[in-house]
Motif scaffolding. Sequence first.
Motif, mmCIF file in Angstrom:
data_model
loop_
_atom_site.group_PDB
_atom_site.id
_atom_site.type_symbol
_atom_site.label_atom_id
_atom_site.label_comp_id
_atom_site.label_asym_id
_atom_site.label_seq_id
_atom_site.Cartn_x
_atom_site.Cartn_y
_atom_site.Cartn_z
ATOM 1 N N MET A 102 0.828 -1.208 0.000
ATOM 2 C CA MET A 102 0.000 0.000 0.000
ATOM 3 C C MET A 102 0.862 1.257 0.000
ATOM 4 S SD MET A 102 -2.877 -1.446 2.661
ATOM 5 C CE MET A 102 -3.548 0.167 3.073
ATOM 6 N N LEU A 103 1.946 1.248 0.793
ATOM 7 C CA LEU A 103 2.869 2.386 0.795
ATOM 8 C C LEU A 103 3.492 2.589 -0.585
ATOM 9 C CD1 LEU A 103 4.851 2.009 4.151
ATOM 10 C CD2 LEU A 103 3.614 4.058 3.409
ATOM 11 N N LEU A 104 3.918 1.497 -1.207
ATOM 12 C CA LEU A 104 4.527 1.586 -2.527
ATOM 13 C C LEU A 104 3.531 2.122 -3.547
ATOM 14 C CD1 LEU A 104 7.192 0.958 -4.025
ATOM 15 C CD2 LEU A 104 6.254 -1.321 -4.528
ATOM 16 N N ASN A 105 2.295 1.676 -3.441
ATOM 17 C CA ASN A 105 1.227 2.169 -4.308
ATOM 18 C C ASN A 105 1.067 3.690 -4.171
ATOM 19 O OD1 ASN A 105 -2.362 1.279 -4.553
ATOM 20 N ND2 ASN A 105 -1.098 2.613 -5.795
ATOM 21 N N ARG A 106 0.996 4.167 -2.944
ATOM 22 C CA ARG A 106 0.805 5.603 -2.686
ATOM 23 C C ARG A 106 1.999 6.421 -3.184
ATOM 24 N NH1 ARG A 106 -1.820 8.360 1.518
ATOM 25 N NH2 ARG A 106 -3.513 6.892 1.089
ATOM 26 N N ARG A 107 3.213 5.977 -2.853
ATOM 27 C CA ARG A 107 4.402 6.737 -3.240
ATOM 28 C C ARG A 107 4.592 6.745 -4.755
ATOM 29 N NH1 ARG A 107 4.197 7.314 1.832
ATOM 30 N NH2 ARG A 107 6.045 7.716 3.108
ATOM 31 N N MET A 108 4.247 5.644 -5.409
ATOM 32 C CA MET A 108 4.387 5.584 -6.858
ATOM 33 C C MET A 108 3.431 6.569 -7.538
ATOM 34 S SD MET A 108 3.628 2.414 -9.438
ATOM 35 C CE MET A 108 1.864 2.609 -9.155
ATOM 36 N N GLU A 109 2.214 6.663 -7.037
ATOM 37 C CA GLU A 109 1.260 7.596 -7.643
ATOM 38 C C GLU A 109 1.671 9.045 -7.388
ATOM 39 O OE1 GLU A 109 -2.798 6.713 -6.768
ATOM 40 O OE2 GLU A 109 -2.734 4.807 -7.847
ATOM 41 N N THR A 110 2.280 9.311 -6.243
ATOM 42 C CA THR A 110 2.806 10.648 -5.981
ATOM 43 C C THR A 110 3.906 10.995 -6.977
ATOM 44 O OG1 THR A 110 2.298 10.441 -3.619
ATOM 45 C CG2 THR A 110 3.893 12.138 -4.253
ATOM 46 N N ALA A 111 4.788 10.024 -7.246
ATOM 47 C CA ALA A 111 5.853 10.241 -8.237
ATOM 48 C C ALA A 111 5.267 10.470 -9.627
ATOM 49 C CB ALA A 111 6.797 9.040 -8.252
ATOM 50 N N LEU A 112 4.230 9.724 -9.971
ATOM 51 C CA LEU A 112 3.582 9.906 -11.275
ATOM 52 C C LEU A 112 2.965 11.294 -11.397
ATOM 53 C CD1 LEU A 112 1.757 6.532 -12.086
ATOM 54 C CD2 LEU A 112 3.301 7.787 -13.594
ATOM 55 N N GLU A 113 2.351 11.761 -10.319
ATOM 56 C CA GLU A 113 1.757 13.104 -10.344
ATOM 57 C C GLU A 113 2.832 14.165 -10.574
ATOM 58 O OE1 GLU A 113 -1.352 15.852 -7.772
ATOM 59 O OE2 GLU A 113 -0.366 14.147 -6.804
ATOM 60 N N ASN A 114 3.968 14.005 -9.922
ATOM 61 C CA ASN A 114 5.062 14.961 -10.111
ATOM 62 C C ASN A 114 5.598 14.916 -11.540
ATOM 63 O OD1 ASN A 114 4.901 15.798 -7.435
ATOM 64 N ND2 ASN A 114 6.406 14.299 -6.727
ATOM 65 N N LEU A 115 5.739 13.719 -12.096
ATOM 66 C CA LEU A 115 6.223 13.587 -13.479
ATOM 67 C C LEU A 115 5.220 14.194 -14.458
ATOM 68 C CD1 LEU A 115 7.643 9.962 -13.289
ATOM 69 C CD2 LEU A 115 8.979 12.044 -13.714
ATOM 70 N N TYR A 116 3.941 14.044 -14.162
ATOM 71 C CA TYR A 116 2.911 14.651 -15.020
ATOM 72 C C TYR A 116 3.051 16.175 -15.012
ATOM 73 C CZ TYR A 116 -1.698 16.052 -16.734
ATOM 74 O OH TYR A 116 -2.720 16.645 -17.439
ATOM 75 N N LYS A 117 3.256 16.745 -13.837
ATOM 76 C CA LYS A 117 3.382 18.199 -13.722
ATOM 77 C C LYS A 117 4.653 18.712 -14.384
ATOM 78 C CE LYS A 117 0.586 18.471 -9.530
ATOM 79 N NZ LYS A 117 0.579 18.674 -8.051
ATOM 80 N N GLN A 118 5.635 17.823 -14.534
ATOM 81 C CA GLN A 118 6.867 18.186 -15.232
ATOM 82 C C GLN A 118 6.753 17.973 -16.740
ATOM 83 O OE1 GLN A 118 9.863 15.754 -13.368
ATOM 84 N NE2 GLN A 118 9.357 16.503 -11.312
ATOM 85 N N GLY A 119 5.605 17.518 -17.203
ATOM 86 C CA GLY A 119 5.387 17.305 -18.634
ATOM 87 C C GLY A 119 6.016 16.036 -19.173
ATOM 88 N N GLN A 120 6.337 15.079 -18.292
ATOM 89 C CA GLN A 120 7.005 13.862 -18.741
ATOM 90 C C GLN A 120 6.052 12.683 -18.919
ATOM 91 O OE1 GLN A 120 11.039 13.022 -17.389
ATOM 92 N NE2 GLN A 120 10.826 14.632 -15.859
#
Length: 442
Positions: A102-120
């Motif tokens: 569950m922790l890995l799931n949450r942290r991975m989605e946070t990383a994806l959100e940051n990458l989205y905001k960076q246009g990647q």
Amino acid sequence: MAKNPKKRVIPAEKRGRTKPSFPAKVKSQESRAESAERGGDLRTYTIRDYRLEKPNFTLRQVRVGDEVRYEVESGDLSAPVPPIRESKYLHREQCIELYRWMLLNRRMETALENLYKQGQVVGGVYFGLGQEACSCASAYALNKDEWLGPMIRNQGALLVRGFSPADIVMQYMAKAGSPTKGRDASSHFGDIERRNVVSPISTLGDLIPVLAGVALGARLQGRQIAVMTYIGDGGQSTGVTYEGLNFAAVQNLGLVLIVENNLWGYSTPADMQFRVKDLAERAIAYGIPGMIVDGTDACQVYDACHEACERARRGEGPTLIEAKMMRMKGHAIHDAAEYVPKPLFEYWKRRDPIARLEDYLVSKKKWLTAAANADLIAGVERQLEADRELAVNSPMPTPESAAGGVYCEAGCHEIKPKYAMPARRGTSSSGGKRSEAAVHLK
């Protein structure tokens, strides 16, 4: 004034059905004589409810100028957070492992959100924030050789089934090393060779008959297995959901259907989508068990799914499990969810599934010390950082690779039974063996 018509009671033998032991039962208060006098047995149906709290909010539409929004009309928004229900099946190591997923799931989605905001990130991202317990604990109940059909918010289930964060991040970035080798930039990927994961289908509900077919195929090969898929509260109203679930019920297939009632079908609140109080009630119409769980309690989710999978393995047919929780972000990353009343977000934020399980493991069960918990979280962060770096530094697909894999070329894959050769019986007129007729499905 016309008299009220008498309630019609149809005897079981005229309905052509035997009396099921669960979820239907005869009213115990009524004697056999009374039942016979009324024309047959009377049935009451029960839905098993694992929840320790049963929130009940009423929303109303409010128009302010040209704007329409929703407000909470009734319901206790200050209710205390209930404890985690003790699991009947999970032991210490399993609870800790589930917490880590569950922790890995949450942290991975946070990383994806940051990458989205960076246009990647190419395209959109669909988050399961607040639904990690449902995704991870449900998939955790399956055996390795059983099958999963995830939906867009079940990225935790994909992790449990063996996909890495790098796989999922590269998929959203359309990298050459992604499961679809850059040909798709969303959650449409699976693995039918090693992980027994059927790729999500955008048309909601279509995975239900597909997974029912997988269970049927396994049974024709001599195996009773559990297969699991998901549908949302909005998607549960689609025609193919009814057709697929009805087929699974009639054929007694081992389908475990998780209805993720996250309270909003895009921007429409649940009580404006359907009239039933609980979507688990719809199981009654199919003659199958229905259960309700708190989707933020990993132990509840696991126990219900474990029992449903055991039923499937015994050949007792499908189960519908309604998991109630709140989708803590909009439909997708482009949706700010301004239509959701802020007090509702605050209510469900206090019921964060990861925070609840952490408190259960550290404070209540003492299965993790504060130092061990900190080490576990640090390990998750290290893994995620390594996978994120791998994904970011991976190459994009080459232009000439776009044509590859469009058509099935000779020898590209072998189609064969997964478990065993289908059962054969009898002989043909020529003396050879004759295969069993396809219509004999049960």
